[in-house]
Design an enzyme around this catalytic site. Structure first.
Site, mmCIF file in Angstrom:
data_model
loop_
_atom_site.group_PDB
_atom_site.id
_atom_site.type_symbol
_atom_site.label_atom_id
_atom_site.label_comp_id
_atom_site.label_asym_id
_atom_site.label_seq_id
_atom_site.Cartn_x
_atom_site.Cartn_y
_atom_site.Cartn_z
ATOM 1 N N GLY B 74 -4.664 -2.285 -9.856
ATOM 2 C CA GLY B 74 -4.743 -2.385 -11.584
ATOM 3 C C GLY B 74 -6.092 -1.180 -10.892
ATOM 4 O O GLY B 74 -7.350 -1.394 -12.323
ATOM 5 N N CYS B 160 0.180 5.035 -13.982
ATOM 6 C CA CYS B 160 0.244 4.046 -13.173
ATOM 7 C C CYS B 160 0.687 3.062 -14.269
ATOM 8 O O CYS B 160 0.254 2.315 -15.258
ATOM 9 C CB CYS B 160 -1.328 3.207 -13.570
ATOM 10 S SG CYS B 160 -1.470 2.163 -12.270
ATOM 11 N N GLY B 274 7.145 6.598 0.113
ATOM 12 C CA GLY B 274 7.662 6.299 1.718
ATOM 13 C C GLY B 274 7.715 7.630 2.821
ATOM 14 O O GLY B 274 8.746 7.057 3.514
HETATM 15 C C1 LIG Z 1 -2.702 0.167 -3.188
HETATM 16 C C2 LIG Z 1 -2.051 1.406 -3.756
HETATM 17 C C3 LIG Z 1 -3.126 1.959 -4.390
HETATM 18 C C4 LIG Z 1 -3.116 2.867 -5.710
HETATM 19 N N1 LIG Z 1 -3.607 3.235 -6.423
HETATM 20 C C5 LIG Z 1 -3.330 4.765 -6.916
HETATM 21 C C6 LIG Z 1 -4.430 5.794 -8.220
HETATM 22 O O1 LIG Z 1 -5.556 4.796 -8.102
HETATM 23 N N2 LIG Z 1 -3.857 6.658 -8.829
HETATM 24 C C7 LIG Z 1 -2.382 7.168 -8.187
HETATM 25 O O2 LIG Z 1 -2.101 8.070 -8.998
HETATM 26 N N3 LIG Z 1 -1.438 5.913 -7.798
HETATM 27 C C8 LIG Z 1 -1.970 5.273 -6.951
HETATM 28 N N4 LIG Z 1 -0.887 5.078 -5.915
HETATM 29 C C9 LIG Z 1 0.303 5.243 -5.391
HETATM 30 C C10 LIG Z 1 0.103 6.314 -4.369
HETATM 31 O O3 LIG Z 1 -0.626 7.564 -4.748
HETATM 32 C C11 LIG Z 1 1.333 6.772 -4.648
HETATM 33 O O4 LIG Z 1 2.212 7.561 -5.498
HETATM 34 C C12 LIG Z 1 2.814 5.840 -4.780
HETATM 35 O O5 LIG Z 1 2.656 5.073 -3.688
HETATM 36 C C13 LIG Z 1 4.387 6.350 -3.194
HETATM 37 O O6 LIG Z 1 4.249 6.774 -1.934
HETATM 38 P P1 LIG Z 1 3.942 6.023 -0.940
HETATM 39 O O7 LIG Z 1 5.333 5.103 -0.785
HETATM 40 O O8 LIG Z 1 3.603 6.814 0.400
HETATM 41 O O9 LIG Z 1 2.809 4.976 -0.858
HETATM 42 C C14 LIG Z 1 -1.305 3.680 -5.069
HETATM 43 C C15 LIG Z 1 -0.373 3.141 -4.146
HETATM 44 C C16 LIG Z 1 -0.760 2.029 -3.280
HETATM 45 C C17 LIG Z 1 -0.089 0.995 -2.662
#
Ligand SMILES: Cc1cc2nc3c(=O)[nH]c(=O)nc-3n(C[C@H](O)[C@H](O)[C@H](O)COP(=O)(O)O)c2cc1C
Ligand SMILES: Cc1cc2nc3c(=O)[nH]c(=O)nc-3n(C[C@H](O)[C@H](O)[C@H](O)COP(=O)(O)OP(=O)(O)OC[C@H]3O[C@@H](n4cnc5c(N)ncnc54)[C@H](O)[C@@H]3O)c2cc1C
Ligand code: FES
Lengths: 269, 332
Positions: B74, B160, B274
């Site tokens: 959040g 988000c 991912g």
């Molecule tokens: C715990 C968590 C918190 C995240 N917080 C944000 C955020 O504050 N702002 C944002 O743009 N993306 C946020 N994301 C999304 C990630 O930056 C990313 O776009 C997404 O997780 C896909 O990449 P990944 O599969 O490598 O995690 C968050 C993801 C996770 C898992």
């Protein structure tokens, strides 16, 4: 880097009660672990991505003891890990129990519930060596007990409560504490266990002016402070002049905790 | 044996010593910096920051799923003032300490300028500030406030899925996406990245709207909206009921979206979703990304961002890719 993931060797991994196992790890930095800290276990199963936090139950030179309950897929997998095999684990994490705060107290009571009992063992040993207090353990289980003999060896007094009355007091730890002859009035409390138990205990201790430290848990993501998954709300009930929003703050259980003072935790959020 | 590949990239007029950054929300300078030397990365992207502090959602905020995880944090953050006072200086200090001439780790494994490790001519690690808001004015206010700071680039999270009032609506509607992009564009001179949500029918339409409204780059993908139910407890696993899916499970979707977007816009793309290994990163470059971000992998293994950077360099070296440009044109 000060923190890292290391490969520990499983020395033993055996059942000590129904769905409760004790795992001994050969872990070179074990002596650095403090009571109340936990370690992140990086599971072998590729589909179980997130680390599983498990409290340090005991630590000696080069050896770490964990006691864990089988509650889901991750801990079920751990139960099958064979002695001699390698397990990836993180360095001991978090702010554990503050032992020196209990100095000057005549008696310390440790209150454990179920799978919250294990971290209190290492704490009991630290209290015995680092303070002059007598140490009393009040341990609650559903039915089958575990670690009770270890507590009996290092504590001055060990009391057991079981919900089904199969051993010791018939009831929960709070009911046992309220028994007249336990007189916890001037004690110092430490506790770990289910949230409901900690909340009730905090109310009880607060009412009697007994200092209390609690070890909290929450579903974790990273287990090292990066994701803000594991928050609890703490604040000061004294700051009544402030708006509720500013009087409380979110803390990360994995790095700011897991141990907090009972009277700083906002229980009903 | 091939020569060491050139890992550097040029993005929005800035030189990155290598194309790897952290994904917003999965990096905390103080905590991650204890596990790996983040000054080795091309950039670090910080957690979304709003005008005032946000408290985020109740717990549980995390649930695991097959090959991924759901989060409903959040967007908890301390607000832009605390970010400027505490986070940016800490990152700057951390980076500077490690780039000092004679410093032990300086420039190790950055490649890029072709120099040997230890002779530091590569640019410093850049800081990408991720910003969020509940309405256009809040985005604008945060962007303005960051103007006089050491943040090198801004990344606008219009995607988000967790905040009911904002987030989702901006990123899923081309007109709203353009409106908020234009407003922030006017408020900042810093390079502006618009971070896109995958929870749309046609990601190219939103990417084009952001490009037309003045975005210098787009980043994708953010998390996919999902949920889990604890069948034994008969209740949703997350307190927020729904959350964003990330991790290896979403990689094929992320790759497809980067591929499509690369063919629809002329601005650079920061790809994510991912990425667990160097080879995963290589796939994103082949799909058309100019840089990549590592998120969930860093929660699963704290050193993942620099591990993946090293693996990518190794992959390029052993497969004969001289630079990132060569990866980007590999599909023809
Ligand atoms: C715990 C968590 C918190 C995240 N917080 C944000 C955020 O504050 N702002 C944002 O743009 N993306 C946020 N994301 C999304 C990630 O930056 C990313 O776009 C997404 O997780 C896909 O990449 P990944 O599969 O490598 O995690 C968050 C993801 C996770 C898992
Ligand atoms: C700081 C800390 C210390 C801990 N110490 C111990 C310990 O010493 N011994 C021990 O047995 N367990 C301990 N736990 C709990 C342990 O981490 C979880 O039981 C374990 O991660 C569950 O993994 P799983 O895959 O088996 O269960 P899952 O399949 O992931 O979950 C099964 C059930 O357990 C619940 N659950 C899972 N993780 C947690 C959690 N972190 N907190 C509360 N409920 C959870 C889920 O909601 C679900 O209902 C600790 C947790 C924390 C945060
Ligand atoms: S589990 Fe990620 S911050 Fe605590």
């Amino acid at each position: 880097m000060k923190n890292g993931i290391v490969e520990a060797v499983i020395a033993s991994n055996r059942r000590i009660a129904e769905d409760v196992l004790r795992m001994e790890l050969i872990y070179k930095d074990a002596a650095l672990a403090a009571p109340g800290q936990f370690i992140n276990i990086y599971l072998r199963e590729k589909n179980l991505l997130l680390p599983r936090p498990i409290s340090v139950c005991d630590a000696a030179d080069g050896a770490l003891t964990l006691v864990y309950g089988v509650v889901g897929a991750g801990t079920r997998a751990m139960a099958d890990y064979a002695p001699g095999s390698v397990l990836r684990v993180g360095a001991p994490c978090g702010n554990g129990f503050n032992v020196s705060d209990a100095r000057g107290f005549g008696r310390v009571t440790l209150i454990g519930g179920g799978i919250g009992v294990p971290p209190l063992l290492m704490l009991a040993k630290a209290l015995k060596t680092e303070t002059d207090a007598s140490v009393r353990a009040v341990l609650g289980f559903k039915s089958e007990t575990f670690l009770a003999d270890e507590f009996r060896t290092c504590c001055d007094e060990t009391l057991i409560a079981t919900e089904d009355g199969s051993e010791g007091f018939h009831g929960n730890v709070l009911e046992l504490l309220k028994e007249e002859n336990l007189n916890p009035g001037g004690d110092y409390f430490y506790s770990c266990g289910p949230l409901m138990m900690l909340r009730a205990l905090s109310r009880f201790a607060g009412g009697q002016g007994i200092p209390l430290q609690v070890s909290l848990e929450a579903r974790m993501g990273c287990g090292y402070g990066a994701c803000k998954a594991c928050i609890c709300v703490v604040g000061s009930r004294q700051s009544e002049g402030l708006a509720a929003e500013t009087a409380t703050v979110n803390k990360r259980i994995c790095v700011d905790g897991p141990v907090f003072f009972g009277n700083e935790v906002i229980w009903d959020v | 044996m091939y020569k060491r590949p050139d890992m550097s990239v040029e993005l929005c007029g800035l030189r990155w010593k290598n194309p790897v950054t952290t994904a917003s929300g999965t990096f905390s300078a103080r905590d991650s910096g204890g596990y790996y030397d983040f000054s080795r990365l091309g950039a670090v992207t910080t957690k979304g920051v709003s005008a005032e502090a946000w408290r985020g959602n109740p717990v549980p905020r995390i649930a695991e799923s097959w090959g991924g995880m759901l989060n409903a944090v959040g967007l908890e953050n301390p607000g832009v003032e605390a970010y400027i006072k505490e986070e940016i200086p800490y990152i700057k200090h951390y980076i500077n300490e490690r780039l000092m001439p004679g410093g032990e780790r300086m420039c190790a494994n950055t490649g890029g300028d072709g120099s040997e490790a230890g002779t530091c001519a590569a640019p410093e690690t850049l800081i990408i500030a991720n910003i969020v808001g509940k309405h256009v004015d809040e985005y604008r206010a945060v962007a303005e406030r960051l103007n006089e700071t050491d943040a090198d680039m801004l990344e606008m999270n219009i995607s988000c899925p967790n905040i009911k009032a904002g987030g989702l609506s901006f990123g899923t509607d081309a007109r709203l996406a353009a409106e908020v992009t234009a407003a922030v564009r006017a408020a900042t001179a810093k390079p502006l990245i618009v971070k896109l949500t995958p929870n749309v029918t046609d990601i190219c339409e939103i990417a084009k709207a952001a490009e037309d409204a003045g975005a210098d780059a787009v980043s994708l993908i953010n998390t996919l909206l999902g949920m889990r139910i604890d069948a034994k407890k008969r209740m949703p696993t997350l307190a927020n009921i729904t959350g964003g899916l990330s991790g290896p499970a979403i990689k094929p979707i992320a790759l497809r979206m980067v591929y499509q977007t690369a063919r629809a816009v002329n601005i650079p793309i920061i790809g994510m979703g991912g990425i667990m290994t160097g080879e995963d990163a290589a796939e994103f470059f082949m799909a058309g990304a100019s840089a990549v971000a590592v998120g969930t992998a860093a929660l699963i293994c704290p050193t993942a961002p620099t591990d993946i950077l090293s693996e990518l360099e190794e992959f390029m070296q052993s497969n004969g890719f001289a630079d990132i440009g060569a990866l980007r044109t590999a599909l023809g």
